[in-house]
Design a protein around this motif. Structure first.
Motif, short mmCIF file in Angstrom:
data_model
loop_
_atom_site.label_atom_id
_atom_site.label_comp_id
_atom_site.label_asym_id
_atom_site.label_seq_id
_atom_site.Cartn_x
_atom_site.Cartn_y
_atom_site.Cartn_z
N TRP A 63 -11.01 -5.77 7.54
CA TRP A 63 -10.13 -6.34 8.81
C TRP A 63 -8.91 -7.02 8.06
N ALA A 64 -8.24 -6.12 6.39
CA ALA A 64 -7.58 -5.76 6.12
C ALA A 64 -6.02 -5.26 7.43
N VAL A 65 -4.77 -6.06 6.92
CA VAL A 65 -3.95 -4.90 8.11
C VAL A 65 -3.15 -4.04 6.64
N ARG A 66 -3.06 -3.01 7.06
CA ARG A 66 -2.85 -1.71 5.92
C ARG A 66 -1.16 -1.21 5.58
N HIS A 67 -0.84 -1.05 7.48
CA HIS A 67 0.44 -0.73 8.10
C HIS A 67 1.15 -1.38 8.87
N LEU A 68 2.57 -1.40 9.08
CA LEU A 68 3.02 -1.35 9.92
C LEU A 68 3.14 -0.11 10.58
N VAL A 69 3.22 0.21 12.00
CA VAL A 69 4.20 1.58 12.05
C VAL A 69 4.67 1.69 12.88
N VAL A 70 6.05 1.71 12.24
CA VAL A 70 7.40 1.45 13.09
C VAL A 70 7.92 2.63 13.22
N GLU A 71 8.75 2.76 14.92
CA GLU A 71 9.26 3.41 15.40
C GLU A 71 11.07 3.19 14.66
N THR A 72 11.60 4.38 14.13
CA THR A 72 12.56 4.12 13.53
C THR A 72 13.48 4.81 14.35
N GLY A 73 15.08 3.66 14.42
CA GLY A 73 15.73 4.18 15.13
C GLY A 73 16.64 5.68 15.04
N HIS A 74 17.89 6.17 15.34
CA HIS A 74 18.77 6.60 15.73
C HIS A 74 19.10 7.04 14.16
N TRP A 75 19.41 6.81 13.51
CA TRP A 75 19.37 6.77 11.38
C TRP A 75 18.24 8.02 11.62
N PHE A 76 16.94 8.02 11.76
CA PHE A 76 15.95 8.80 10.97
C PHE A 76 14.85 9.66 12.73
N ALA A 77 15.97 9.76 13.65
CA ALA A 77 15.20 11.07 14.64
C ALA A 77 14.71 9.56 15.25
N GLY A 78 14.47 8.83 15.27
CA GLY A 78 13.37 7.46 16.22
C GLY A 78 11.64 7.66 15.59
N LYS A 79 11.96 8.43 14.33
CA LYS A 79 10.16 9.13 14.20
C LYS A 79 9.18 7.76 14.07
N GLU A 80 8.03 7.48 13.97
CA GLU A 80 7.41 7.14 13.22
C GLU A 80 7.17 6.81 12.25
N ILE A 81 7.11 6.44 11.66
CA ILE A 81 6.74 5.63 10.27
C ILE A 81 5.30 4.62 9.29
N ALA A 82 5.17 4.55 8.99
CA ALA A 82 3.75 3.53 8.53
C ALA A 82 4.21 3.33 7.36
N LEU A 83 4.40 1.36 7.57
CA LEU A 83 5.29 0.34 6.48
C LEU A 83 3.86 -0.16 6.03
N SER A 84 3.77 -0.36 4.29
CA SER A 84 3.13 -1.36 4.15
C SER A 84 3.38 -2.50 4.22
N PRO A 85 2.24 -3.92 5.01
CA PRO A 85 3.03 -4.85 4.15
C PRO A 85 3.42 -5.82 3.14
N THR A 86 3.45 -5.27 1.68
CA THR A 86 3.75 -5.58 1.10
C THR A 86 4.92 -5.29 1.03
N HIS A 87 5.56 -4.81 1.80
CA HIS A 87 7.61 -4.94 1.84
C HIS A 87 7.89 -5.94 2.59
N VAL A 88 7.13 -6.50 3.19
CA VAL A 88 7.46 -7.47 4.21
C VAL A 88 7.64 -9.36 4.11
N GLU A 89 8.62 -9.54 3.49
CA GLU A 89 9.82 -10.66 3.35
C GLU A 89 8.91 -12.18 4.34
N ARG A 90 9.85 -11.61 5.25
CA ARG A 90 9.17 -12.45 6.40
C ARG A 90 9.12 -12.58 7.74
#
Length: 242
Positions: A177-204
């Motif tokens: 039941w660990a949260v492995r990824h946050l799914v992120v819809e990017t802005g115009h700089w990356f054509a609005g694509k969705e990417i998966a981001l590890s929670p290890t990169h979250v500061e707060r």
């Protein structure tokens, strides 16, 4: 195997005695990045009442069609401590909740689930005595580290260079039941694509600003693979990671 919280919203929950409601939300711990509770809308069975179910209640994450099976009786759930939906979950409530079910607390110990890395129920004589949490929270205080996945959905992802998109989903490991990824819809700089981001990169996470602050750069994210939600979702999902 990974599961999408967005796909689980609205799924029915059942016991051996029948249906008990639907998945309304999830509460996750933003320190150890684990789902601590499934928030259940009990519908007409217990009108006007929300119920919290710990992953301990599920055993193996077994899904029969759109129904998740719970290893509890309807009577156990009906008699469980009542959560006040308009207030944050308090440590005092959690201690009462875990004592009621006889489950070990997740906040005492070095593992994701206290003494272990998985929501396992040990023999009764090995269940630790409830104590003040190791991170210094008093038993009467609200736990500021429990957050709603629905509430954090749509929060902006903020780097030191500015916003890069917003949260659209959470991917959870159906065993730990660990949260492995946050799914992120990017802005115009990356054509609005969705990417998966590890929670290890979250500061707060800031409720006041509705933002998730991360320690990545746009340059490092520009090489991330576009995220697609397969059926089913396995551990080898492409993601941006260390």
């Amino acid at each position: 195997m990974l599961r999408s919280t967005k796909q689980l919203y609205g799924d029915s929950l059942g016991t051996a005695q029948g249906e008990i409601g639907q998945v309304k939300d999830f509460y996750f711990d933003d320190q150890r990045w684990a789902i601590r509770y499934v928030v259940v809308d009990t519908g007409s069975w217990l009108p006007g009442r929300l119920v919290l179910l710990s992953p301990h209640a599920f055993g193996n994450f077994y899904q029969d069609g759109e129904s998740l099976l719970v290893n509890l009786t309807r009577q156990q759930i009906e008699d469980s401590p009542v959560i006040e939906s308009h207030k944050p979950v308090s440590r005092q409530y959690e201690e009462e909740y875990f004592r009621y079910y006889g489950w070990p607390s997740y906040w005492n110990g070095d593992g994701m689930w206290g003494a272990t890395g998985f929501p396992m129920v040990p023999p009764p004589h090995l269940v630790p005595i409830m104590e003040q949490s190791r991170d210094g929270h008093s038993e009467n205080g609200n736990d500021p580290h429990l957050r709603s996945t629905k509430a954090v959905t749509d929060y902006h992802i903020q780097t030191h260079e500015g916003a890069i998109g917003h949260v659209t989903d959470f991917m959870i490991d159906d065993r730990s039941w660990a949260v492995r990824h946050l799914v992120v819809e990017t802005g115009h700089w990356f054509a609005g694509k969705e990417i998966a981001l590890s929670p290890t990169h979250v500061e707060r996470i800031s409720y006041e600003e509705s933002k998730v602050f991360v320690d990545v750069t746009k340059a490092s994210l520009s090489g991330a693979a576009e995220y697609h939600l397969p059926e089913p979702v396995y551990h080898d999902t492409k993601n941006f990671d260390d």
